[in-house]
Motif scaffolding. Structure first.
Motif, PDB file in Angstrom:
ATOM      1  N   UNK A   9       0.808  -1.215   0.000  1.00 22.78           N
ATOM      2  CA  UNK A   9       0.000   0.000   0.000  1.00 22.78           C
ATOM      3  C   UNK A   9       0.843   1.267   0.000  1.00 22.78           C
ATOM      4  N   UNK A  10       1.932   1.278   0.758  1.00 22.55           N
ATOM      5  CA  UNK A  10       2.757   2.490   0.843  1.00 22.55           C
ATOM      6  C   UNK A  10       3.354   2.858  -0.508  1.00 22.55           C
ATOM      7  N   UNK A  11       3.872   1.864  -1.202  1.00 23.39           N
ATOM      8  CA  UNK A  11       4.457   2.118  -2.519  1.00 23.39           C
ATOM      9  C   UNK A  11       3.416   2.586  -3.521  1.00 23.39           C
ATOM     10  N   UNK A  12       2.220   1.996  -3.448  1.00 24.95           N
ATOM     11  CA  UNK A  12       1.151   2.377  -4.370  1.00 24.95           C
ATOM     12  C   UNK A  12       0.686   3.797  -4.103  1.00 24.95           C
ATOM     13  N   UNK A  13       0.563   4.162  -2.816  1.00 23.61           N
ATOM     14  CA  UNK A  13       0.182   5.535  -2.458  1.00 23.61           C
ATOM     15  C   UNK A  13       1.214   6.526  -2.982  1.00 23.61           C
ATOM     16  N   UNK A  14       2.478   6.210  -2.818  1.00 28.26           N
ATOM     17  CA  UNK A  14       3.549   7.097  -3.282  1.00 28.26           C
ATOM     18  C   UNK A  14       3.516   7.246  -4.798  1.00 28.26           C
ATOM     19  N   UNK A  15       3.239   6.159  -5.492  1.00 25.74           N
ATOM     20  CA  UNK A  15       3.187   6.208  -6.956  1.00 25.74           C
ATOM     21  C   UNK A  15       2.046   7.109  -7.426  1.00 25.74           C
ATOM     22  N   UNK A  16       0.900   6.982  -6.797  1.00 23.59           N
ATOM     23  CA  UNK A  16      -0.263   7.801  -7.169  1.00 23.59           C
ATOM     24  C   UNK A  16       0.023   9.286  -6.957  1.00 23.59           C
ATOM     25  N   UNK A  17       0.611   9.598  -5.804  1.00 22.78           N
ATOM     26  CA  UNK A  17       0.831  11.001  -5.443  1.00 22.78           C
ATOM     27  C   UNK A  17       2.023  11.598  -6.193  1.00 22.78           C
ATOM     28  N   UNK A  18       3.135  10.877  -6.236  1.00 25.61           N
ATOM     29  CA  UNK A  18       4.371  11.430  -6.779  1.00 25.61           C
ATOM     30  C   UNK A  18       4.500  11.273  -8.293  1.00 25.61           C
ATOM     31  N   UNK A  19       4.080  10.152  -8.834  1.00 27.37           N
ATOM     32  CA  UNK A  19       4.237   9.899 -10.267  1.00 27.37           C
ATOM     33  C   UNK A  19       3.026  10.353 -11.083  1.00 27.37           C
ATOM     34  N   UNK A  20       1.829  10.032 -10.584  1.00 23.73           N
ATOM     35  CA  UNK A  20       0.618  10.388 -11.325  1.00 23.73           C
ATOM     36  C   UNK A  20       0.098  11.775 -10.964  1.00 23.73           C
ATOM     37  N   UNK A  21       0.631  12.363  -9.880  1.00 23.05           N
ATOM     38  CA  UNK A  21       0.227  13.693  -9.418  1.00 23.05           C
ATOM     39  C   UNK A  21      -1.273  13.750  -9.100  1.00 23.05           C
ATOM     40  N   UNK A  22      -1.767  12.653  -8.528  1.00 20.74           N
ATOM     41  CA  UNK A  22      -3.156  12.590  -8.090  1.00 20.74           C
ATOM     42  C   UNK A  22      -3.204  12.347  -6.592  1.00 20.74           C
ATOM     43  N   UNK A  81      -5.632   6.785 -19.120  1.00 20.13           N
ATOM     44  CA  UNK A  81      -4.188   6.648 -19.306  1.00 20.13           C
ATOM     45  C   UNK A  81      -3.481   6.477 -17.967  1.00 20.13           C
ATOM     46  N   UNK A  82      -3.898   7.259 -16.970  1.00 22.85           N
ATOM     47  CA  UNK A  82      -3.291   7.163 -15.647  1.00 22.85           C
ATOM     48  C   UNK A  82      -3.585   5.810 -15.009  1.00 22.85           C
ATOM     49  N   UNK A  83      -4.796   5.301 -15.206  1.00 13.86           N
ATOM     50  CA  UNK A  83      -5.151   3.996 -14.639  1.00 13.86           C
ATOM     51  C   UNK A  83      -4.295   2.881 -15.227  1.00 13.86           C
ATOM     52  N   UNK A  84      -4.045   2.940 -16.538  1.00 12.97           N
ATOM     53  CA  UNK A  84      -3.210   1.916 -17.164  1.00 12.97           C
ATOM     54  C   UNK A  84      -1.795   1.928 -16.594  1.00 12.97           C
ATOM     55  N   UNK A  85      -1.272   3.133 -16.336  1.00 14.10           N
ATOM     56  CA  UNK A  85       0.058   3.234 -15.726  1.00 14.10           C
ATOM     57  C   UNK A  85       0.059   2.650 -14.327  1.00 14.10           C
ATOM     58  N   UNK A  86      -0.994   2.972 -13.542  1.00 16.49           N
ATOM     59  CA  UNK A  86      -1.090   2.453 -12.180  1.00 16.49           C
ATOM     60  C   UNK A  86      -1.219   0.934 -12.189  1.00 16.49           C
ATOM     61  N   UNK A  87      -2.018   0.411 -13.091  1.00 11.38           N
ATOM     62  CA  UNK A  87      -2.208  -1.044 -13.161  1.00 11.38           C
ATOM     63  C   UNK A  87      -0.902  -1.760 -13.489  1.00 11.38           C
ATOM     64  N   UNK A  88      -0.129  -1.175 -14.406  1.00 12.72           N
ATOM     65  CA  UNK A  88       1.167  -1.770 -14.751  1.00 12.72           C
ATOM     66  C   UNK A  88       2.107  -1.755 -13.548  1.00 12.72           C
ATOM     67  N   UNK A  89       2.069  -0.656 -12.779  1.00 10.24           N
ATOM     68  CA  UNK A  89       2.934  -0.559 -11.592  1.00 10.24           C
ATOM     69  C   UNK A  89       2.522  -1.598 -10.546  1.00 10.24           C
ATOM     70  N   UNK A  90       1.224  -1.712 -10.291  1.00  9.07           N
ATOM     71  CA  UNK A  90       0.741  -2.673  -9.283  1.00  9.07           C
ATOM     72  C   UNK A  90       1.090  -4.099  -9.703  1.00  9.07           C
ATOM     73  N   UNK A  91       1.014  -4.381 -10.995  1.00 10.83           N
ATOM     74  CA  UNK A  91       1.354  -5.713 -11.487  1.00 10.83           C
ATOM     75  C   UNK A  91       2.794  -6.077 -11.151  1.00 10.83           C
ATOM     76  N   UNK A  92       3.662  -5.057 -11.130  1.00 12.91           N
ATOM     77  CA  UNK A  92       5.082  -5.303 -10.819  1.00 12.91           C
ATOM     78  C   UNK A  92       5.295  -5.505  -9.319  1.00 12.91           C
ATOM     79  N   UNK A  93       4.685  -4.649  -8.487  1.00  9.11           N
ATOM     80  CA  UNK A  93       4.978  -4.688  -7.043  1.00  9.11           C
ATOM     81  C   UNK A  93       4.098  -5.665  -6.274  1.00  9.11           C
ATOM     82  N   UNK A  94       2.902  -5.941  -6.787  1.00 13.10           N
ATOM     83  CA  UNK A  94       2.010  -6.869  -6.073  1.00 13.10           C
ATOM     84  C   UNK A  94       0.955  -7.397  -7.039  1.00 13.10           C
ATOM     85  N   UNK A  95       1.292  -8.502  -7.704  1.00 16.42           N
ATOM     86  CA  UNK A  95       0.367  -9.045  -8.696  1.00 16.42           C
ATOM     87  C   UNK A  95      -0.829  -9.757  -8.076  1.00 16.42           C
TER      88      UNK A  95
END
Length: 282
Positions: free
Chosen positions: A208-221, A247-261
């Motif tokens: 969860x921590x990594x996913x939260x950081x990705x949303x806030x820092x990478x996707x700027x949401x 587009x942002x959802x596809x990026x998030x889904x790809x990230x989640x697939x890597x860190x926690x499939x």
């Protein structure tokens, strides 16, 4: 600055599509499927020496003034830019391809192609907070005060033009024009809807921590955190919820697939989001 340039590009793209669809498909067949272009086609059939582009420019001046007063200067400025772009493109097309003739003998097919191209262009323009000018300004005013979808609002003035088309070009072409107006209304609403569709995402993950950081820092949401207890193991976990573009959802889904499939994700499609980071509340 980048956002403004993108908006200008999209308005020009929409303007080109409207000019292209009108000049190559609608005008040669005298199909006045609503709008200022339809009115120009009608007048051009009576006074063929006056170019359609000039007629469109002339008819828009009064409606520009009304649009600026009623809706606001930003809308007015964008609309002036768009409508004169369309008129200018029409003049260029008339110079490059003079005395254009119907591309086929099937009027219905040309009507459908013309309306598809024009409707796509108008939808793009309306989504940028502008209009293609002319009778579309009336449609925008109806949309603002009566909260009717922009596609249906544009129907009102366009029906008047199609009635005039029927009286000038005959009932057959008038019926084609009515069909074109109805198709155009549907296309505009669907194009705008597709531009404003977002994903409401809920995520349960051990990362969860990594996913939260990705949303806030990478996707700027931003994201909202809930705490829920699973019925199977009775463990409490965070539920991350956020709203993203496709587009942002596809990026998030790809990230989640890597860190926690094995993460648990639910997705709902929503058609309108208002507030910070999205559309302003009007």
């Amino acid at each position: 600055m980048e956002k403004k340039l993108k908006s200008v590009f999209l308005i020009l793209l929409g303007a080109f599509l409207v000019a292209f669809g009108t000049y190559f498909f609608l005008a040669p067949n005298e199909i006045a499927a609503g709008g200022i272009s339809g009115a120009a086609i009608i007048i051009n059939s009576i006074f063929p020496k006056i170019p359609i582009g000039i007629l469109m420019m002339a008819m828009e001046i009064v409606l520009f003034t009304i649009g600026v007063i009623v809706i606001g200067p930003i809308f007015g400025g964008k609309t002036i830019f768009c409508s004169f772009s369309i008129s200018g493109m029409m003049l260029i097309l008339e110079e490059l391809f003079p005395k254009i003739r119907p591309v086929s003998n099937d009027i219905l097919v040309q009507l459908i192609f013309g309306i598809l191209v024009c409707g796509l262009g108008m939808g793009i323009v309306f989504n940028q907070g502008a209009s293609t000018g002319g009778t579309d300004i009336i449609g925008k005013i109806i949309n603002k005060y009566f909260k009717i979808s922009i596609g249906k609002s544009v129907l009102v003035p366009d029906i008047v033009v199609t009635i005039a088309a029927a009286s000038i070009f005959g009932i057959d072409k008038g019926m084609y024009a009515v069909l074109g107006v109805l198709i155009n209304s549907t296309i505009i609403d669907n194009v705008i809807k597709s531009f404003n569709t977002y994903k409401h995402v809920a995520i349960i993950s051990n990362e969860a921590e990594g996913i939260k950081s990705y949303i806030v820092e990478k996707l700027k949401r931003s994201a909202t955190i809930y705490y829920a207890k699973g019925a199977y193991k009775n463990h409490e976990k965070e539920v991350i919820t956020t709203v993203l573009s496709r587009k942002e959802f596809l990026k998030l889904k790809d990230y989640i697939k890597i860190v926690d499939d094995k993460a648990f994700i639910t997705v709902n499609e929503i058609n309108e989001v208002l507030g910070e980071g999205f559309q302003n509340i009007i």
